[in-house]
Design a protein around this motif. Structure first.
Motif, mmCIF file in Angstrom:
data_model
loop_
_atom_site.group_PDB
_atom_site.id
_atom_site.type_symbol
_atom_site.label_atom_id
_atom_site.label_comp_id
_atom_site.label_asym_id
_atom_site.label_seq_id
_atom_site.Cartn_x
_atom_site.Cartn_y
_atom_site.Cartn_z
ATOM 1 N N LEU A 155 -0.915 -7.536 -9.066
ATOM 2 C CA LEU A 155 -2.059 -7.457 -8.307
ATOM 3 C C LEU A 155 -2.354 -6.086 -7.624
ATOM 4 O O LEU A 155 -3.491 -5.418 -7.719
ATOM 5 N N LEU A 156 -1.238 -5.780 -6.829
ATOM 6 C CA LEU A 156 -1.382 -4.543 -6.124
ATOM 7 C C LEU A 156 -1.293 -3.167 -6.886
ATOM 8 O O LEU A 156 -1.823 -2.080 -6.715
ATOM 9 N N PHE A 157 -0.668 -3.256 -7.912
ATOM 10 C CA PHE A 157 -0.258 -2.218 -9.040
ATOM 11 C C PHE A 157 -1.862 -2.106 -9.583
ATOM 12 O O PHE A 157 -2.345 -0.925 -9.715
ATOM 13 N N ARG A 158 -2.706 -3.184 -10.185
ATOM 14 C CA ARG A 158 -3.801 -3.152 -10.722
ATOM 15 C C ARG A 158 -4.896 -2.456 -9.834
ATOM 16 O O ARG A 158 -5.816 -1.550 -10.173
ATOM 17 N N SER A 159 -4.887 -2.883 -8.420
ATOM 18 C CA SER A 159 -5.718 -2.242 -7.515
ATOM 19 C C SER A 159 -5.450 -0.673 -7.240
ATOM 20 O O SER A 159 -6.311 0.073 -7.095
ATOM 21 N N TYR A 160 -4.278 -0.468 -7.276
ATOM 22 C CA TYR A 160 -3.767 1.222 -7.301
ATOM 23 C C TYR A 160 -4.266 1.693 -8.411
ATOM 24 O O TYR A 160 -5.084 2.934 -8.342
ATOM 25 N N ARG A 161 -3.896 1.279 -9.805
ATOM 26 C CA ARG A 161 -4.319 1.823 -11.182
ATOM 27 C C ARG A 161 -5.962 1.936 -10.921
ATOM 28 O O ARG A 161 -6.438 2.886 -11.438
ATOM 29 N N ASP A 162 -6.573 1.035 -10.565
ATOM 30 C CA ASP A 162 -8.050 1.061 -10.948
ATOM 31 C C ASP A 162 -8.820 1.922 -9.983
ATOM 32 O O ASP A 162 -9.721 2.648 -10.268
ATOM 33 N N ASN A 163 -8.244 2.048 -8.664
ATOM 34 C CA ASN A 163 -8.845 2.869 -7.653
ATOM 35 C C ASN A 163 -8.639 4.253 -7.536
ATOM 36 O O ASN A 163 -8.915 5.078 -7.155
ATOM 37 N N LEU A 164 -7.252 4.563 -8.356
ATOM 38 C CA LEU A 164 -6.940 6.037 -8.448
ATOM 39 C C LEU A 164 -6.834 6.538 -10.029
ATOM 40 O O LEU A 164 -6.386 7.484 -10.104
ATOM 41 N N ALA A 165 -7.877 5.751 -10.685
ATOM 42 C CA ALA A 165 -7.918 6.246 -12.068
ATOM 43 C C ALA A 165 -8.462 7.535 -12.227
ATOM 44 O O ALA A 165 -7.895 8.384 -13.165
ATOM 45 N N GLY A 166 -9.246 8.136 -11.161
ATOM 46 C CA GLY A 166 -9.640 9.606 -11.596
ATOM 47 C C GLY A 166 -8.830 10.557 -10.391
ATOM 48 O O GLY A 166 -9.537 11.615 -10.226
ATOM 49 N N TYR A 167 -7.769 10.218 -10.002
ATOM 50 C CA TYR A 167 -7.068 11.052 -9.163
ATOM 51 C C TYR A 167 -6.549 12.352 -9.828
ATOM 52 O O TYR A 167 -6.104 12.260 -10.868
ATOM 53 N N SER A 168 -6.930 13.415 -9.142
ATOM 54 C CA SER A 168 -6.673 14.762 -9.684
ATOM 55 C C SER A 168 -5.653 15.435 -8.584
ATOM 56 O O SER A 168 -5.518 16.784 -8.886
ATOM 57 N N GLY A 169 -5.112 14.958 -7.850
ATOM 58 C CA GLY A 169 -4.198 15.689 -6.863
ATOM 59 C C GLY A 169 -2.725 15.682 -7.519
ATOM 60 O O GLY A 169 -2.493 15.345 -8.620
ATOM 61 N N SER A 170 -1.768 16.100 -6.602
ATOM 62 C CA SER A 170 -0.373 16.284 -6.971
ATOM 63 C C SER A 170 0.376 15.794 -6.107
ATOM 64 O O SER A 170 1.918 15.946 -6.366
ATOM 65 N N GLY A 180 7.829 -4.981 2.183
ATOM 66 C CA GLY A 180 6.877 -3.888 1.246
ATOM 67 C C GLY A 180 7.455 -3.138 0.619
ATOM 68 O O GLY A 180 7.074 -2.440 -0.097
ATOM 69 N N ASN A 181 8.884 -2.731 1.202
ATOM 70 C CA ASN A 181 9.726 -1.923 0.227
ATOM 71 C C ASN A 181 9.798 -2.436 -1.253
ATOM 72 O O ASN A 181 9.893 -1.500 -2.140
ATOM 73 N N GLN A 182 9.948 -3.579 -1.359
ATOM 74 C CA GLN A 182 10.126 -4.033 -2.556
ATOM 75 C C GLN A 182 8.998 -3.930 -3.476
ATOM 76 O O GLN A 182 8.943 -3.410 -4.797
ATOM 77 N N LEU A 183 7.741 -3.944 -2.785
ATOM 78 C CA LEU A 183 6.624 -3.733 -3.482
ATOM 79 C C LEU A 183 6.388 -2.264 -3.878
ATOM 80 O O LEU A 183 5.954 -1.900 -5.092
ATOM 81 N N ALA A 184 6.664 -1.538 -2.844
ATOM 82 C CA ALA A 184 6.485 -0.068 -3.119
ATOM 83 C C ALA A 184 7.608 0.274 -4.605
ATOM 84 O O ALA A 184 7.084 1.187 -5.366
ATOM 85 N N ILE A 185 8.616 -0.079 -4.473
ATOM 86 C CA ILE A 185 9.710 -0.026 -5.686
ATOM 87 C C ILE A 185 8.941 -0.566 -6.919
ATOM 88 O O ILE A 185 8.828 -0.168 -7.991
ATOM 89 N N VAL A 186 8.509 -1.763 -6.935
ATOM 90 C CA VAL A 186 7.899 -2.670 -8.003
ATOM 91 C C VAL A 186 6.760 -1.859 -8.547
ATOM 92 O O VAL A 186 6.632 -1.633 -9.661
ATOM 93 N N ILE A 187 5.811 -1.460 -7.671
ATOM 94 C CA ILE A 187 4.536 -0.548 -7.854
ATOM 95 C C ILE A 187 4.883 0.385 -8.600
ATOM 96 O O ILE A 187 4.209 0.800 -9.756
#
Length: 357
Positions: A155-170, A180-187
């Motif tokens: 769920l959180l991966f999809r939220s990240y993916r969909d909302n940062l789809a146009g990300y142009s930074g570096s 939450g560290n496990q989620l950071a790793i999983v994502i």
């Protein structure tokens, strides 16, 4: 005894870290999760794919935080934000320095799924939607309802993916506390897999991941093919390091230092730029406050110059330390142990010494 110690250390973490009154009641009465962007003073706007957001610019460096276990938080109408005064931290906007430096600042919320009386039930939801508690979520009346048929990690991966789809930074940095560290790793692993498959822009792969007083439960898990969660996290981090992702970790309490409470996962800590914090301004019995300290100490440390290794001009690890220096520390053979500033909360007087891992 183990469960008693774990409860003392973690059970109130969600309550202690959270802010009341920042979000409307509807956020807790109904299921709400995913990415929120923040401005100064805990102002916020939920990220919605394809819609502009007052607190997000696709070209800016980006910090995204992922919280941990949230036992009892929904009935209190509490959610973690960037003011941590109720967690023993300073009464400050800890996003201020990041925003002033030009960062997007966000939080990935899964608090209603993480609102479980047993930490292992919340932990399982990171990895699977088919555990005994499935993906049930809790509302502000304390009632559980059936949730989606995909895991919190997905769920959180999809939220990240969909909302940062146009990300142009570096530069994207993920920061995960406790569970939450496990989620950071999983994502990050899911992002890496998507980049490798050609379905996601490589700019979305986090450059740096910070693990703050990370927690991993003991024992093998059937939903992980009878592997320990710490074991799977190690394999993910090893692979992600080979893709160029930089990892740092900070220990501030017994949540990640004793195998009696949880898996110390020293093998994973040794794969990171690993620092042992000493929040001795808290009493020895204030285990929850020490566990929470890793979050506000890290966020606050961005406001100050990087700490030094005692007796040298070499930098130790902090949120302000450059990516390249964190990478050097990660690939070294020693850990950092706080040597000065243990009795003051402000990170400005911290120094560290090197010790064998």
């Amino acid at each position: 005894m183990r469960q008693l110690l774990l409860s003392c250390l973690l059970c109130l973490c969600g309550l202690a870290q959270a802010a009341t009154g920042v979000f409307p009641d509807s956020t807790f009465n109904n299921l709400d999760h995913g990415l929120y962007w923040f401005g100064y003073g805990d102002t916020w706007q939920k990220a919605v794919p394809g819609q502009s957001n007052a607190y997000y610019n696709a070209s800016k460096p980006t910090l995204i935080y992922v919280h941990g276990w949230q036992n009892g938080s929904t009935q209190k109408k509490n959610r973690e934000t960037f003011n941590r005064k109720d967690a023993g931290g300073p009464d400050l906007d800890l996003a201020y320095a990041w925003l002033a430096a030009g960062y997007n600042v966000g939080i990935l919320y899964w608090n209603q799924f993480a609102d479980e009386g047993e930490v292992k039930d919340a932990e399982a939801k990171i990895w699977t939607a088919s555990s005994p508690r499935a993906m049930r979520w809790r509302n502000s009346s304390g009632v559980y309802s059936a949730g989606p048929n995909i895991s919190a990690g997905e769920l959180l991966f999809r939220s990240y993916r969909d909302n940062l789809a146009g990300y142009s930074g570096s530069n994207i940095r993920l920061v995960g506390h406790s569970l939450g560290n496990q989620l950071a790793i999983v994502i990050t692993k899911k992002i890496s897999d998507a980049v490798s498959a050609g379905s996601m822009n490589s700019k979305l792969l986090p450059k740096r991941v910070a693990l703050l007083d990370p927690f991993y439960s003991n024992q093998a898990k059937s939903y992980l093919g009878n592997k320990w969660v710490g074991e799977v996290c190690r394999s993910y981090v090893s692979e992600l390091k080979s893709k160029g992702v930089i990892f740092e970790a900070y220990r501030s309490s017994g949540a990640s230092s004793t195998g009696f409470i949880g898996d110390s996962n020293s093998g994973l800590m040794n794969m990171t730029a690993f620092s042992e914090l000493k929040p001795w301004y808290f009493a020895s019995t204030q285990l929850t406050e020490k566990h929470n300290a890793a979050v506000w100490h890290y966020l606050w440390s961005f406001s100050f110059n990087p700490p030094l290794i005692s007796g040298t001009s070499n930098q130790a690890a902090s949120a302000r330390t450059s990516d390249s220096r964190i990478g050097t520390l990660m690939n070294g053979t020693q850990k950092l142990v706080q040597d000065q500033g243990a009795y003051t909360k402000e990170p400005s007087d911290d120094n560290f010494k090197l010790q064998a891992r």
